[in-house]
Design a protein around this motif. Structure first.
Motif, PDB file in Angstrom:
ATOM      1  N   GLY A  59       0.797  -1.221   0.000  1.00  0.00           N
ATOM      2  CA  GLY A  59       0.000   0.000   0.000  1.00  0.00           C
ATOM      3  C   GLY A  59       0.828   1.267   0.000  1.00  0.00           C
ATOM      4  N   ALA A  60       1.965   1.242   0.684  1.00  0.00           N
ATOM      5  CA  ALA A  60       2.805   2.437   0.752  1.00  0.00           C
ATOM      6  C   ALA A  60       3.371   2.803  -0.614  1.00  0.00           C
ATOM      7  CB  ALA A  60       3.944   2.215   1.742  1.00  0.00           C
ATOM      8  N   GLU A  61       3.652   1.801  -1.424  1.00  0.00           N
ATOM      9  CA  GLU A  61       4.224   2.032  -2.755  1.00  0.00           C
ATOM     10  C   GLU A  61       3.161   2.044  -3.857  1.00  0.00           C
ATOM     11  OE1 GLU A  61       7.434   2.723  -3.491  1.00  0.00           O
ATOM     12  OE2 GLU A  61       7.793   2.770  -1.333  1.00  0.00           O
ATOM     13  N   GLY A  62       1.909   1.687  -3.516  1.00  0.00           N
ATOM     14  CA  GLY A  62       0.843   1.677  -4.519  1.00  0.00           C
ATOM     15  C   GLY A  62       1.017   0.573  -5.543  1.00  0.00           C
ATOM     16  N   ARG A  63       1.450  -0.611  -5.079  1.00  0.00           N
ATOM     17  CA  ARG A  63       1.655  -1.751  -5.980  1.00  0.00           C
ATOM     18  C   ARG A  63       0.824  -2.935  -5.525  1.00  0.00           C
ATOM     19  NH1 ARG A  63       8.082  -2.123  -5.748  1.00  0.00           N
ATOM     20  NH2 ARG A  63       7.488  -2.487  -3.592  1.00  0.00           N
ATOM     21  N   ALA A  64       0.427  -3.776  -6.490  1.00  0.00           N
ATOM     22  CA  ALA A  64      -0.361  -4.956  -6.145  1.00  0.00           C
ATOM     23  C   ALA A  64      -0.226  -6.019  -7.227  1.00  0.00           C
ATOM     24  CB  ALA A  64      -1.835  -4.578  -5.978  1.00  0.00           C
ATOM     25  N   LEU A  65      -0.451  -7.261  -6.820  1.00  0.00           N
ATOM     26  CA  LEU A  65      -0.493  -8.400  -7.732  1.00  0.00           C
ATOM     27  C   LEU A  65      -1.939  -8.888  -7.749  1.00  0.00           C
ATOM     28  CD1 LEU A  65       1.337 -10.161  -9.483  1.00  0.00           C
ATOM     29  CD2 LEU A  65       1.587 -11.684  -7.512  1.00  0.00           C
ATOM     30  N   ILE A  66      -2.512  -9.022  -8.945  1.00  0.00           N
ATOM     31  CA  ILE A  66      -3.952  -9.275  -9.076  1.00  0.00           C
ATOM     32  C   ILE A  66      -4.217 -10.546  -9.875  1.00  0.00           C
ATOM     33  CG2 ILE A  66      -6.133  -8.316  -9.923  1.00  0.00           C
ATOM     34  CD1 ILE A  66      -4.732  -5.528  -9.710  1.00  0.00           C
ATOM     35  N   TRP A  67      -5.099 -11.381  -9.339  1.00  0.00           N
ATOM     36  CA  TRP A  67      -5.572 -12.595 -10.007  1.00  0.00           C
ATOM     37  C   TRP A  67      -6.865 -12.200 -10.706  1.00  0.00           C
ATOM     38  CZ3 TRP A  67      -7.625 -17.399  -6.935  1.00  0.00           C
ATOM     39  CH2 TRP A  67      -7.857 -18.449  -7.815  1.00  0.00           C
ATOM     40  N   ASP A 109      -2.512 -14.798 -16.995  1.00  0.00           N
ATOM     41  CA  ASP A 109      -1.385 -14.470 -16.129  1.00  0.00           C
ATOM     42  C   ASP A 109      -1.812 -13.456 -15.075  1.00  0.00           C
ATOM     43  OD1 ASP A 109       0.270 -16.103 -17.620  1.00  0.00           O
ATOM     44  OD2 ASP A 109       1.026 -14.464 -18.857  1.00  0.00           O
ATOM     45  N   LEU A 110      -1.144 -13.495 -13.935  1.00  0.00           N
ATOM     46  CA  LEU A 110      -1.405 -12.493 -12.903  1.00  0.00           C
ATOM     47  C   LEU A 110      -1.093 -11.115 -13.460  1.00  0.00           C
ATOM     48  CD1 LEU A 110       0.167 -14.278  -9.812  1.00  0.00           C
ATOM     49  CD2 LEU A 110      -2.242 -14.213 -10.493  1.00  0.00           C
ATOM     50  N   ALA A 111      -1.788 -10.114 -12.979  1.00  0.00           N
ATOM     51  CA  ALA A 111      -1.587  -8.740 -13.461  1.00  0.00           C
ATOM     52  C   ALA A 111      -0.895  -7.911 -12.386  1.00  0.00           C
ATOM     53  CB  ALA A 111      -2.929  -8.115 -13.832  1.00  0.00           C
ATOM     54  N   TRP A 112       0.039  -7.079 -12.801  1.00  0.00           N
ATOM     55  CA  TRP A 112       0.805  -6.203 -11.922  1.00  0.00           C
ATOM     56  C   TRP A 112       0.198  -4.810 -11.965  1.00  0.00           C
ATOM     57  CZ3 TRP A 112       4.018  -6.278  -8.083  1.00  0.00           C
ATOM     58  CH2 TRP A 112       4.808  -5.164  -7.796  1.00  0.00           C
ATOM     59  N   TYR A 113      -0.090  -4.266 -10.799  1.00  0.00           N
ATOM     60  CA  TYR A 113      -0.615  -2.905 -10.702  1.00  0.00           C
ATOM     61  C   TYR A 113       0.419  -2.038 -10.015  1.00  0.00           C
ATOM     62  CZ  TYR A 113      -3.263   1.098  -9.047  1.00  0.00           C
ATOM     63  OH  TYR A 113      -3.690   2.377  -8.786  1.00  0.00           O
ATOM     64  N   ARG A 118       1.914  -8.524 -17.650  1.00  0.00           N
ATOM     65  CA  ARG A 118       0.512  -8.123 -17.795  1.00  0.00           C
ATOM     66  C   ARG A 118       0.255  -7.019 -16.782  1.00  0.00           C
ATOM     67  NH1 ARG A 118      -4.663 -12.146 -17.044  1.00  0.00           N
ATOM     68  NH2 ARG A 118      -6.035 -11.011 -18.421  1.00  0.00           N
ATOM     69  N   ARG A 119      -0.212  -5.880 -17.234  1.00  0.00           N
ATOM     70  CA  ARG A 119      -0.426  -4.720 -16.352  1.00  0.00           C
ATOM     71  C   ARG A 119      -1.912  -4.478 -16.115  1.00  0.00           C
ATOM     72  NH1 ARG A 119       3.695  -1.618 -14.772  1.00  0.00           N
ATOM     73  NH2 ARG A 119       5.613  -1.773 -15.954  1.00  0.00           N
TER      74      ARG A 119
END
Length: 83
Positions: free
Chosen positions: A10-18, A24-28, A57-58
Protein backbone atom coordinates in the motif's frame (compact mmCIF):
# COMPACT_ATOMS: atom_id res chain seq x y z
CA UNK A 1 -12.56 -7.22 -15.62
CA UNK A 2 -12.83 -8.34 -12.01
CA UNK A 3 -9.75 -9.30 -10.05
CA UNK A 4 -8.64 -10.21 -6.57
CA UNK A 5 -5.69 -8.60 -4.78
CA UNK A 6 -3.34 -11.46 -3.82
CA UNK A 7 -0.49 -9.23 -2.58
CA UNK A 8 -0.06 -5.50 -2.14
CA UNK A 9 2.31 -2.84 -0.92
CA UNK A 10 0.00 0.00 0.00
CA UNK A 11 2.80 2.44 0.75
CA UNK A 12 4.22 2.03 -2.75
CA UNK A 13 0.84 1.68 -4.52
CA UNK A 14 1.66 -1.75 -5.98
CA UNK A 15 -0.36 -4.96 -6.14
CA UNK A 16 -0.49 -8.40 -7.73
CA UNK A 17 -3.95 -9.28 -9.08
CA UNK A 18 -5.57 -12.60 -10.01
CA UNK A 19 -8.04 -11.79 -12.81
CA UNK A 20 -11.34 -13.48 -13.58
CA UNK A 21 -10.12 -14.65 -17.00
CA UNK A 22 -7.53 -16.87 -15.22
CA UNK A 23 -4.77 -15.54 -17.46
CA UNK A 24 -1.38 -14.47 -16.13
CA UNK A 25 -1.40 -12.49 -12.90
CA UNK A 26 -1.59 -8.74 -13.46
CA UNK A 27 0.81 -6.20 -11.92
CA UNK A 28 -0.62 -2.90 -10.70
CA UNK A 29 1.55 0.09 -9.98
CA UNK A 30 -0.06 3.43 -9.25
CA UNK A 31 0.88 5.77 -12.06
CA UNK A 32 1.18 9.50 -12.52
CA UNK A 33 -2.17 9.62 -14.34
CA UNK A 34 -3.94 8.89 -11.06
CA UNK A 35 -4.65 11.64 -8.56
CA UNK A 36 -3.66 9.30 -5.70
CA UNK A 37 -2.91 5.58 -5.50
CA UNK A 38 -5.95 3.44 -4.80
CA UNK A 39 -5.47 2.10 -1.25
CA UNK A 40 -5.91 -1.65 -1.71
CA UNK A 41 -5.54 -4.52 0.72
CA UNK A 42 -5.00 -8.23 0.22
CA UNK A 43 -8.36 -9.87 -0.47
CA UNK A 44 -10.04 -6.82 -2.04
CA UNK A 45 -12.21 -7.48 -5.09
CA UNK A 46 -11.41 -4.90 -7.76
CA UNK A 47 -12.39 -3.90 -11.27
CA UNK A 48 -9.37 -3.34 -13.55
CA UNK A 49 -8.40 -2.75 -17.13
CA UNK A 50 -5.62 -5.06 -18.33
CA UNK A 51 -2.94 -4.58 -20.98
CA UNK A 52 -0.10 -6.83 -22.07
CA UNK A 53 3.55 -5.95 -22.51
CA UNK A 54 6.26 -8.45 -23.40
CA UNK A 55 6.61 -10.63 -20.31
CA UNK A 56 4.24 -8.55 -18.17
CA UNK A 57 0.51 -8.12 -17.79
CA UNK A 58 -0.43 -4.72 -16.35
CA UNK A 59 -3.57 -3.67 -14.52
CA UNK A 60 -4.72 -0.07 -14.71
CA UNK A 61 -7.74 2.05 -13.77
CA UNK A 62 -8.16 0.05 -10.57
CA UNK A 63 -11.49 0.49 -8.77
CA UNK A 64 -12.48 -1.28 -5.55
CA UNK A 65 -15.68 -3.33 -5.78
CA UNK A 66 -15.66 -4.99 -2.33
CA UNK A 67 -13.15 -4.46 0.48
CA UNK A 68 -11.81 -7.67 2.01
CA UNK A 69 -14.20 -9.85 0.01
CA UNK A 70 -11.74 -12.75 0.09
CA UNK A 71 -9.17 -11.69 2.67
CA UNK A 72 -8.46 -15.33 3.58
CA UNK A 73 -7.75 -16.53 0.00
CA UNK A 74 -3.95 -15.93 -0.04
CA UNK A 75 -3.62 -17.90 3.21
CA UNK A 76 -5.82 -20.72 1.89
CA UNK A 77 -3.83 -20.92 -1.37
CA UNK A 78 -0.57 -21.13 0.58
CA UNK A 79 -1.98 -23.88 2.79
CA UNK A 80 -3.23 -25.87 -0.22
CA UNK A 81 0.11 -25.50 -2.03
CA UNK A 82 1.90 -26.90 1.03
CA UNK A 83 -0.32 -29.94 0.69
Amino acid sequence: MLGLILWCDGAEGRALIWCEDHGDLAWYEAGSEEVAPVPVRTGDLVHVGVSAEPGLRRAQALRIVARGAHADLPRRLTREAAG
